[in-house]
Design an enzyme around this catalytic site. Structure first.
Site, PDB file in Angstrom:
ATOM      1  N   HIS A   5       0.808  -1.219   0.000  1.00  0.00           N
ATOM      2  CA  HIS A   5       0.000   0.000   0.000  1.00  0.00           C
ATOM      3  C   HIS A   5       0.832   1.256   0.000  1.00  0.00           C
ATOM      4  CE1 HIS A   5      -3.542  -2.374   0.562  1.00  0.00           C
ATOM      5  NE2 HIS A   5      -2.931  -3.022   1.527  1.00  0.00           N
ATOM      6  N   ARG A   6       2.158   1.076   0.024  1.00  0.00           N
ATOM      7  CA  ARG A   6       2.984   2.256   0.134  1.00  0.00           C
ATOM      8  C   ARG A   6       2.813   3.160  -1.085  1.00  0.00           C
ATOM      9  NH1 ARG A   6       8.698   0.839   2.449  1.00  0.00           N
ATOM     10  NH2 ARG A   6       7.777   0.620   4.490  1.00  0.00           N
ATOM     11  N   GLY A   7       2.547   2.547  -2.218  1.00  0.00           N
ATOM     12  CA  GLY A   7       2.383   3.316  -3.447  1.00  0.00           C
ATOM     13  C   GLY A   7       1.246   4.303  -3.348  1.00  0.00           C
TER      14      GLY A   7
END
Lengths: 342, 629
Positions: free
Chosen positions: A278-280
């Protein structure tokens, strides 16, 4: 840090390289974006821009490590911190701490203060660069040439936000949260994927080929070299404006909202690009908000997303080694696809 | 006036310009040994005003000596710590830093040097010290492209990379012979012109037209980075000053293009740095061409630049008898050197490779990095003499304090450091492997799985980077093998090299193998890798021998004989090898399989493996587990 200072080329006077400048400004507005990695050829103003950014940052509200400690901790565990803290306070600007390639491990994590030990027989802890960078930026020039053991150490601390020192009879833990800023030339050696992942934004700088820009660049460089003081004075109004813009954007940041429609777009884009984790989307959202704040707007638009998508996602795509097209183009195409699909 | 320096004309010229304007940052002088480049660099001291620091960096220099650090005064006297020692970089401030044979300087030191060169300051964070020193200097360095490729990071940090030519003309040789014992002396009139030029320089102006031209040419030539036009402008102005002209002329602009831009274009200034007899192929021909086109009568120093003799250093210029003789001599040289190279190399205590070459007994033992006293990850302090390594100040003090406390049963006060307290640091270097990728790019490969070979090579390259191994890439076609990615280069460069790879021509497999050998030996010396893994993509054809032979069949036969000899030699330098047969048709027992046997390598063919899993299979074969960690 003792020593002297040399004039720093003003950020506002950097010619071209808009993506890089934008990325740096976004990181200054919202440190939680998670830092910037600038990769590109030599002689493309990478380290100039980073050093210039430090001149634009407002002084930190809580001055680093000291503020987070209890009185007891300050007095008992780090008797020397008080000293370094007041020294840091005198200096204007946010901490932008240099991690030189030649740094030794003891200076990075902190260790026994040799001078205090020998002169006064005290066993005192001398905080390292990680402590100094707490709450600020840690800059590594030529980050891809940094020795492996230092990279390992940085990864550990960056992931946990805590620096644990167990050496020379010390057992010290202190918070170390900092924003990593790195620059380098990808052709001189690759960055480990684990480290790559630690940077929020990735910007690629290229040689400026526009002849008129090139001429302007030479002119400004010459002017700066010939009379740095005059040059700085000439650019001070523009610098002041930038400083104010950043400060305003920082204040405004919390109030900026992301409409669901735009959020959905962000998630769709990440899905379409097959980005793991989910870092994107988190970085992309933060970067888009910071951009809206910089431009004095209350709401994030699809246009904001478009303008920060490449730098937020470029290093998160799965790499296909022989692919002809650049990751940036792939992201652009995915965004086009989303538009058409509507 | 430069007559006695015929072979050193370019270097002397560049040094003069550098002495006029320190913003040109530096001169790298390349050339074979014995061409007087070091002598010239040392002699060039006189070009700078008297009293200018001239600091020489020895190759055995430690990082500590380079950037500075803290020395411990002790040994029987009262323990004290010295104020920070300025390193060589800081001591060169305002002057010249000279590095002889810079291609042999260890990479970590080189990186720090280059960083300081561009930032102008030393940022010292070592051993309890935290300070900054100004360190603005110019770099004068020599290198020998025959010995090792010059790291690219250096090329772009300085204005000039120049070559010495072998001194051929009688007059120059006689002059140098006559100078013996005195070394090289730079004529007083040159020194004087440089001095004068420094005074004139601030008045020299460069009109808009010339600035535009320099910028436009940089764009047209595709020169990397935006520092080059800055160097070019400075170079043109310095040249004008040298010739006592206040306005910059067209000739000055041409000179800047020739000296600053030309060495920077092309895929590499020093292609085939490993290949020996053609140090500046691809670099010199255009350079000569440019100076041919623009002979300027107004530039006296340019008058003798053309050196017709140097043309025959370029092997690709033609076939013929001379060529044949040269490669024969080279091959003889190579074969003579081979056994010696193995014997001369001082091999440090090597860990056991993860997987020994096929056919050699499996050995147990510690699989880790190299323990040493020079650099890498700090492991522990061990008692030892400062002569053997870096003193661990803390461990030494601790030993002294403990000793004292135990003896006197008091708080540690008035320590005395005795020689037996001294501890030195022991390091472990995560050495990793050298992965040597060798790809056949000859004409016959077009019929084979060249694309799949590229794909697999790149996937393997990427894996190797993740594990922090060193990767080198060699392709061979036509006249010889070419090192397109020197060990330690980045993957984007490898990708580009594979994409634009030239294909077609004959198959010089023996040249590729002999270069592999040289690389394997060097890698051990210079980077102390744990071992070398060869990954060879070939169809098993070889038809271009090192030794020249007439006739097609004879050539093939000779080539294959060489391949056998070289493969058997190379085997002892490898820790693992994979031969990957890219022939479309699988012939059991074919030439590639035979080659694999000679190399002691694992043999793989497409029919035995799906394309997708190919890279994984090769990786599994050479890497059961990462070494050194």
């Amino acid at each position: 840090m003792q020593g002297y200072t040399q004039p720093v080329y003003p950020f506002a006077a950097i010619v071209g390289q808009d993506e890089m400048k934008r990325a740096l400004l976004l990181a200054a507005v919202d440190p939680q974006i998670g830092g910037v990695l600038i990769m590109g050829h030599r002689g493309t103003a990478k380290s100039t821009a980073v050093r210039a950014l430090a001149q634009l940052l407002p002084p930190p509200a809580t001055n680093g490590l000291y503020a987070e400690m209890t009185v007891e901790e300050r007095l008992v565990r780090f008797p020397l911190f008080a000293e370094s803290e007041s020294a840091a306070r005198k200096k204007a600007g946010a901490p932008m701490v240099d991690l030189p390639l030649s740094a030794t491990e003891d200076r990075v994590v902190g260790s026994l203060d040799i001078e205090a030990a020998l002169k006064r027989g005290e066993k005192a802890f001398q905080p390292g660069l990680l402590a100094r960078a707490h709450g600020g930026f840690l800059y590594i020039d030529e980050v891809n040439l940094l020795e492996d053991h230092l990279v390992d150490l940085l990864l550990d601390v960056a992931a946990s936000g805590v620096n644990i020192v167990e050496r020379e009879g010390f057992s010290v833990r202190h918070p170390a949260r900092f924003v990593l800023v790195g620059s380098g030339n990808p052709e001189e050696g690759d960055l480990r994927p684990q480290l790559l992942d630690r940077f929020g934004l990735y910007t690629q700088v290229e040689t400026i080929t526009d002849v008129r820009l090139r001429m302007e660049l030479v002119r400004r460089n010459e002017a700066f070299l010939n009379d740095p003081q005059a040059f700085l004075e000439q650019w001070e109004p523009a610098q002041r404006e930038l400083r104010e813009t950043i400060a305003r954007a920082r204040e405004r940041l919390e109030a900026v909202t992301v409409p669901d429609r735009v959020l959905k777009r962000i998630v769709e884009l990440c899905l379409r690009l097959n980005i793991d984790g989910h870092r994107g989307e988190m970085t992309l959202t933060r970067a888009a908000r910071a951009l809206a704040a910089l431009q004095d707007r209350q709401r994030v638009t699809a246009g904001d997303v478009r303008r920060v998508a490449v730098m937020s996602l470029r290093h998160r795509l799965r790499r296909d080694p022989l692919e002809e097209i650049d990751s940036g183009e792939k992201i652009q195409q995915a965004m086009q696809g989303l538009l058409v699909g509507r | 006036m430069i007559r006695p320096f015929l072979g050193l004309r370019d270097p002397l010229f560049a040094l003069s310009l550098l002495a006029i304007d320190p913003h040109l940052k530096g001169v790298l002088i390349g050339g074979p040994s014995g061409t007087g480049k070091s002598a010239l660099a040392r002699a060039a001291r006189v070009l700078w005003p008297e009293g200018t620091p001239f600091v020489e960096v020895p190759l055995h220099c430690t990082l500590e000596r380079l950037v500075g650090g803290r020395a411990l005064f002790g040994g029987g006297q009262r323990a004290s710590i010295s104020p920070p020692n300025k390193g060589l970089l800081a001591r060169a401030h305002g002057g010249v830093l000279f590095v002889d044979d810079i291609h042999l300087l260890p990479l970590p030191l080189l990186a720090v040097l280059v960083q300081t060169l561009s930032s102008g300051e030393v940022c010292l964070e070592r051993e309890g010290l935290s300070c900054r020193y100004p360190s603005r200097f110019v770099l004068v360095a020599t290198f020998n492209p025959q010995e090792a490729p010059l790291p690219e990071l250096l090329l772009h940090s300085v204005a000039f990379t120049v070559q010495t030519h072998t001194l051929r003309d009688l007059e120059t040789r006689m002059y140098l012979a006559g100078q013996q014992g005195q070394g090289l002396i730079i004529p007083a009139d040159i020194v004087q012109s440089v001095q004068e030029a420094r005074r004139i320089l601030p008045q020299v102006n460069l009109v808009e037209k010339h600035l535009r031209e320099l910028c436009a040419v940089a764009t047209r030539m595709g020169v990397e980075g935006n520092r080059c036009e800055f160097f070019a402008v400075r170079c043109a102005r310095a040249n004008a000053a040298l010739h006592r002209r206040v306005p910059v002329t067209r000739g000055d602009v041409d000179l800047a293009i020739r000296l600053v831009y030309l060495p920077r274009v092309g895929e590499s200034v020093l292609p085939g740095g490993e290949s020996g007899d053609q140090p500046a192929e691809g670099h010199q021909p255009p350079q000569r061409k440019a100076s041919n086109e623009q002979p300027r009568p107004d530039q006296p120093a340019e008058a003798h630049w053309e050196n017709p003799n140097s043309r025959d250093g370029n092997r690709s210029a033609g076939g013929g008898e001379a060529d044949g003789q040269r490669s024969a001599a080279r091959a003889r040289q190579l074969f003579r050197d081979l056994p010696l190279a193995g014997g001369q190399v001082e091999i440090p205590e090597l860990p056991e490779p993860g997987r020994p070459a096929m056919g050699s007994p499996v050995q147990g033992g510690r699989r880790g990095g190299l323990l040493n006293f020079r650099g890498g990850r700090y492991i522990r302090a061990v008692p030892g003499s400062p002569a053997r390594g870096r003193v661990d100040v803390l461990a030494t003090l601790k030993a002294a304090a403990l000793d004292h406390a135990i003896r006197s049963r008091q708080a540690a006060q008035g320590w005395r450091v005795q020689p037996h307290h001294v501890h030195i640091k022991q390091f472990e270097r995560k050495s990793g492997w050298l992965f040597l990728f060798v790809v056949d790019a000859s004409g016959s490969m077009v019929l084979n799985h060249l694309d799949a070979a590229r794909q697999a090579a790149l996937q393997l390259l990427q894996q190797a980077y993740i594990h922090r191994d060193r990767v080198a890439l060699l392709t061979f076609q036509g006249e010889g093998a070419k090192l397109v990615l020197p060990p330690g280069g980045g993957i984007s460069r490898a990708r580009r090299a594979l994409q634009v790879m030239r294909t077609g021509g004959r198959t010089p497999l023996s040249d590729a193998l002999s270069k592999c050998m040289t690389l394997a030996v060097r890698a051990r010396q210079r980077w102390q890798v744990a071992g070398t893994v060869l990954v060879l993509f070939t169809d098993g054809r070889a038809n271009q021998p090192l030794q020249p032979v007439k006739g097609r069949d004879a050539r093939k036969e000779a080539a294959w004989r060489e391949v056998q000899q070289l493969a058997l030699h190379l085997r002892s330098h490898l820790d693992a090898a994979v031969v990957f047969d890219v022939r479309v048709l699988h012939i059991p027992g074919g030439p590639a399989e035979q080659l694999a046997r000679w190399l002691g390598a694992t043999y793989l063919h497409f029919s035995q493996t799906g394309r997708k899993t190919l890279a994984a299979q090769v990786a599994g074969l050479v890497r059961p587990g990462p070494p050194g960690r």
